[in-house]
Design a protein around this motif. Structure first.
Motif, short mmCIF file in Angstrom:
data_model
loop_
_atom_site.label_atom_id
_atom_site.label_comp_id
_atom_site.label_asym_id
_atom_site.label_seq_id
_atom_site.Cartn_x
_atom_site.Cartn_y
_atom_site.Cartn_z
N LYS A 1 7.12 1.66 -0.91
CA LYS A 1 5.60 2.67 -0.94
C LYS A 1 5.46 2.81 0.55
O LYS A 1 4.85 4.09 0.54
N PHE B 1 5.68 6.99 2.24
CA PHE B 1 4.70 7.56 2.95
C PHE B 1 5.66 9.04 4.20
O PHE B 1 5.37 10.19 4.71
N LEU C 1 7.19 11.81 -6.27
CA LEU C 1 7.03 11.21 -6.51
C LEU C 1 6.56 9.98 -6.34
O LEU C 1 5.41 9.19 -6.38
N GLY C 2 7.22 9.47 -4.78
CA GLY C 2 6.78 7.92 -4.08
C GLY C 2 8.22 6.89 -3.98
O GLY C 2 9.18 7.06 -3.37
N ASP D 1 6.30 3.92 -9.30
CA ASP D 1 6.23 4.86 -9.68
C ASP D 1 6.62 5.77 -10.96
O ASP D 1 6.88 6.29 -11.59
#
Lengths: 424, 424
Positions: free
Chosen positions: A17, A21, A119-120, A202
């Motif tokens: 995660k 970013f 999406l991540g 995700d």
């Protein structure tokens, strides 16, 4: 799952995660440089990769895997070259991130737009082929996503080296290596654990057989893209061109029988069954095809000089992935559609007909990802559809259906600019 | 789940699926006629509906529900009139079914198009308000979907009559009444059973609180649209207009505090904390707002003439749905973004700033369905966004994100026309 496993997966999720970013802020140019760097590193570390794969192959032979299976695991210089060359193709594709749609100024002055964003974190669970490790990592990075990979245990050694090479490439550009992480243990409980990591992951893409798909559908608290399972049908209508039909059916069945868009069940209109079945069956038999036939079809297959299996309960609910073909005679298009609704996995279906109304009815009534008129089912494929890259072939209806291209690895967010605007 | 319950749900699923094939073939005109007929039937059966609702209200009072809760359950002539009038609004919307995209002729002559089609069967699980029964049935039918409804037990009598009226309207047009089915028992095990009905149901929409959302995410083998939970943040940057900020924050917090896009946590840049906190807090206090404040904010709230709760563990992870507000001072935009990443449910976040770079950074770095610059979070809403109807507000990233309009009730299929075309 043990506490240690939970801790391990949580760490993986947190790192992914955090990396996501940073990836989301990269420009298309930066992402393409990253992909080119990965290609370079893979070429430079060729020997390490082939050596690791050789270890997997030795272990596979010792554990008695079939020749066909071992061939799927195997990397050689040519195949690795192909994997590296494919990265260039992905570099050449347009970046689907950063597109804006629905942009407008609302009556209250609020300026609104819907921007496509990564999406991540994507989790991918796959079996056998080690090329997936590179393919999926490259597609994820191209779209600014972090990825957690869970490959098959048979290629764990290969996958470890491949993912390390990709991570080194990330580090060489000062990018977070945790953008690509491999679950480096074959424990099955880690798959279940990954499927519950909804706080960090995700999307889950399972690339494998029916059991894996089912496991993901049932256990995952993360949205799953089911797909890649195709019980595909082709209906020969009474008004089909019965000469030209033969090549199309042979193409659908024989060209590559082990893939999901290959033909599984041939439906034949009863009015042409007597004429057509002996012809098509003889031709397909000469190409190595074996048959499971319904009771009405069986007599037409008699005396052709080869054995036919009477269709049993599972004959029409099996994805053959081989040169076996189910044959069923139907009274009319309605019965064909009913059969497809009952047995299809929603992947690809086709009709051969020269009647425009019949064609239209079939297309409207059959609810599958791809429906063909007068064409082989073999076209359901990202590159055949001209989509550039194929992430997976989805047989579910949400988010993406059919061949999934790069944009299926994006979502969007709504952005709005006001002038200290309040809702009335 | 008992065998009887399994049988009951399977039958519901089979009937819904069968009905969905008929609905999928309707034209926009036919679907709009159906909606108008439903509006007529609801108006004609007004007395029956209000009578049934009166029974629910009596039961609710006997079981000691709060006044606020009872008000949510209650239908009167005005509210029912509003529900019926809303159907006209849905009739006026464009039908999202039957749009074609990506149409082209491939090099091999295959003509390809991607056509939008209904999802099939939608399962909706909701609580309290009986208007949802009509709203969601109308939106599903408008888009050619069958629907299985599971309402709250408090409005079961109302929902039974409402769904019967809709089914009668379907029958009056020779359409399958099973396009709309209500689970007519309050047994909780039926919710779990519905969530495993993946053979027949294509999408689950839970409209309710955190527990329901979590249950669906964990138990459903059907794709779920999570949403409607908003822990929403607003950051007041050091370069915000601190006078105009007050109205925006009051709007976000006070205008309708019980909804998902209302403000939950106010983040304040440390450089303006001393000046701004007393002003905003006094104003909000005069509007009835109570505060949970972080240790840095607390001293600035001292001596204003009202009590403030020191923020505890859960102060920033609670969706207040009331006039309570969390206040936290942050060192800079990075700390604000970190806080949002940790606590947000991905619904709506806002920044107030006059600095274009800060605004842009915030928009790029915050990963929520809607991100605002200089506007209230209250705009995250289908009708505010000009989308026509709102099916739900999604806080997940697949299929739809943010306010979901009618097209979120569609999927697509790929259609291809060849000339007995084979894959090379």
């Amino acid at each position: 799952m043990s506490a240690t496993e939970t801790e391990y997966l949580t760490l993986l999720g947190q790192r992914a995660k955090a990396a996501s970013f940073i990836l989301a802020s990269l420009t298309a140019k930066q992402k393409n440089l990253l992909l080119a760097t990965i290609a370079d590193h893979l070429a430079q570390r060729k020997d390490d990769i082939l050596q690791a794969n050789a270890q997997d192959i030795i272990a596979a032979k010792q554990s008695g895997l079939t020749e066909a299976m071992i061939d799927r695991l195997m990397l050689d210089e040519g195949r690795l070259g192909g994997i590296i060359a494919d990265i260039d193709n992905v570099i050449a594709l347009a970046d689907p991130v950063g597109k804006e749609a629905e942009s407008r100024v609302l009556d209250n002055g609020l300026r609104l737009t819907r921007r496509s964003v990564p999406l991540g974190v994507v989790g991918v669970i796959y079996e056998a082929r080690p090329n997936v490790t590179v393919d999926i990592a490259v597609l994820a990075l191209k779209t600014g996503n972090a990825v957690i990979l869970r490959g098959g245990k048979e290629t764990l050694t290969s996958n470890k080296v491949l993912s390390e090479v990709i991570r080194d490439a990330l580090v060489s550009l000062d990018l977070p290596k945790d953008a690509v992480q491999l679950i480096d243990s074959p424990e099955r409980s880690l798959v279940s654990g990954l499927l519950r990591l909804d706080k960090y992951v995700d999307m889950i893409i399972p690339r494998g057989g029916q059991n894996l798909q089912r496991l993901c559908a049932e256990q995952s608290s993360i949205p799953v893209i089911l797909g890649g399972i195709g019980i595909c049908h082709l209906l020969v209508d009474k008004q089909a061109d019965l000469v030209r039909a033969i090549d199309v059916i042979a193409n659908a069945k024989v060209q590559r029988p082990t893939v999901c868009n290959a033909l599984d069940t041939l439906l034949i209109h009863q009015q042409i069954a007597a004429e057509f079945i002996p012809n098509i069956a003889s031709h397909l038999h000469s190409l190595g095809v074996r048959f499971h036939a319904c009771a009405i079809a069986l007599p037409y297959l008699d005396g052709l000089g080869f054995d036919v299996t009477p269709a049993h309960d599972e004959s029409f609910s099996t994805e053959w992935l081989s040169l076996t073909l189910g044959i069923k005679v139907v009274n009319d298009i309605d019965e064909a559609v009913e059969h497809i609704r009952q047995y299809s996995t929603g992947h690809s279906e086709a009709i051969l007909t020269d009647n425009i109304h019949t064609a239209s009815d079939f297309m409207n009534q059959v609810d599958s990802a791809a429906v063909y008129v007068n064409a082989s089912t073999r076209f359901t494929d990202g590159s055949q559809f001209g989509l550039g890259a194929e992430v997976a072939v989805s047989t579910q209806k949400l988010h993406a259906r059919g061949p999934m291209a790069l944009d299926a690895l994006t979502t969007y967010k709504w952005l709005a600019w006001g002038d200290y605007t309040c809702r009335q």
